[in-house]
Design an enzyme around this catalytic site. Sequence first.
Site, PDB file in Angstrom:
ATOM      1  CG  ASP A 228      -2.089   0.891   1.132  1.00 46.75           C
ATOM      2  OD1 ASP A 228      -2.330   1.464   0.056  1.00 46.75           O
ATOM      3  OD2 ASP A 228      -2.803   1.041   2.144  1.00 46.75           O
TER       4      ASP A 228
ATOM      5  CG  ASP B  56      -8.840   3.107   1.319  1.00 49.29           C
ATOM      6  OD1 ASP B  56      -8.064   2.761   0.412  1.00 49.29           O
ATOM      7  OD2 ASP B  56      -8.559   3.030   2.530  1.00 49.29           O
TER       8      ASP B  56
END
Length: 468
Positions: free
Chosen positions: A208, A273
């Site tokens: 990430d 997200d």
Amino acid sequence: MLFIPLFSVFAGLSVADSDCYPIVANSTGDTLTIIKTTTTPNGFSSAAKGWNSWGMQASPDTTPSYPSSLYPYVNQTFVIEQCTVLADADILAAGWTLCSIDDGWYSDITDDYGRMVYNTTLFDMPTLADYLHDLSLDLGLYNRPGIPCEAANKTIYGTDVTVGSTFSGVEDDNGYCYFDYDNANTQVYHNTLIDLWAYWGVDMIKLDYITPGSSTGDAGYPSNSSASAIAYHQAIANSGRSIRLDLSSNVCRDEPNLGIWEANVESIRLPVDINSYGASVFVGMWRIQQIIEQYRQNINYQVDAGKRMSLHPDLDDLFVANPASVSGVTDGQRMTLMSFWLGASSNFLLGSDMTNIDDLGMQLLTSSAGSHAAEFCNGHPLQPRNPDTGSNQALQLQAWLSGPSGSGKAYVLLTNLGENLGHGGYTTVTTGNGTVSVTLDDLGLMGSSYTVEWVWYGNKPTLASGGT
Ligand SMILES: *[C@@H]1O[C@H](CO)[C@@H](O)[C@H](O)[C@H]1NC(C)=O
Ligand SMILES: *[C@@H]1O[C@H](CO)[C@@H](O)[C@H](O)[C@H]1NC(C)=O
Ligand SMILES: *[C@@H]1O[C@H](CO)[C@@H](O)[C@H](O)[C@H]1NC(C)=O
Ligand SMILES: *[C@@H]1O[C@H](CO)[C@@H](O)[C@H](O)[C@H]1NC(C)=O
Ligand SMILES: *[C@@H]1O[C@H](CO)[C@@H](O)[C@H](O)[C@H]1NC(C)=O
Ligand SMILES: *[C@@H]1O[C@H](CO)[C@@H](O)[C@H](O)[C@H]1NC(C)=O
């Protein structure tokens, strides 16, 4: 622990740095360019399929069995409770094998050799991996390019080189240090890290905060960490274990970045997200519209490039298994989500509470027609072919095509995406029901007659050329 503040950082973010997401010229419905996928750099022929913990870490109120005393962490007991459901005979047969643990599993103190290790209060990774493997499931773990700076004076396993001698000098606001990828010992470090994780039994890594692209906020992260994807890929190859590599979040999709991803990883996240952070539902339709629009831009670029696609898109966690009141989207929308995720050849990672699957959820997860469609589209990702024109622009009432294959088989997705809630990229044409009509010509399909099978409904009409 560095992931806690991100809850607030992420909640308000939209897409950053839009220059690095290429948009190709509109097509006008010319001859169909069939798009196909090919084997990924770490040797996989399809995208990952399973479950990921971030949905509930982001929206804990969705999941009654998630202990509030544990939030925002997850632990072995909780992960086992969720992932054991994947081993249900029907769910397993449909291929949902990956149990992927997101942020918060690791200790903020590295081992004696500077390697990221599990927080022993929460996990015993080799035991968890054995448990999952015995159920024919796989283990996924989360990481980031940097490591705690406290590792600096430790020595890289099997050497007398200090970990700190491979650092670039960048330290972020959370006390994480980054690597100098021109230093040969940086690769040595990564090899020892992945060797350890391979020894535990890790099958997938989500990396990430990869830049350029990821909306990292203002915490001093390096602006270009793409070399970490290369280092992980080489370390995976060096380990001899079959491990998937997924990049997050909205990494740049222009060159030279795209070429780096294509050469090293299985999948890249397209959106930021999508979670409804802190809400009692997992997701909202406005996010789904935004993802579909990003997918459309990305697939149009891939079609335009005309190559075989090795890089699968990751549309982020999929929230289809729970009732509408928990998922945050209606039952009809849950079918839309499922159709896009499977059609896109996306990573297929449920974010849902696996202990609360309803009948529709079970149907979407296990229907054999759905599994066949997913298998087909995995090789032939969906592209837009609009009603009336065959063009590839964003529309509320849109048609999408997967294939056709050599034998003439194709999948068509007809969607009413609903009123544009802000990021759909299209003009709203109706706020109620809409009819989507498409001809074989619009779709660019050349056959004279097709037998049609509805994926979610099952009956079989026949379509002739020129028909709708
Ligand atoms: C494509 O068409 C849409 C809608 O007709 C328009 O808004 C958009 O600017 C066009 N994009 C390009 C890249 O030409
Ligand atoms: C996980 O957390 C719950 C709630 O705090 C606790 O009951 C359980 O024992 C924990 N499991 C492990 C393996 O520590
Ligand atoms: C391990 O997890 C607990 C939460 O259960 C947290 O309080 C602790 O700081 C973590 N330890 C380390 C070393 O990261
Ligand atoms: C590493 O060792 C040096 C020299 O002893 C010391 O100044 C530094 O604080 C140490 N760094 C860490 C992260 O322990
Ligand atoms: C980012 O890093 C990669 C890998 O080292 C390199 O190929 C690329 O040119 C860098 N990008 C920029 C804009 O410097
Ligand atoms: C849309 O069509 C369905 C099925 O025919 C019907 O039940 C529903 O009431 C209609 N909705 C609207 C807003 O017209």
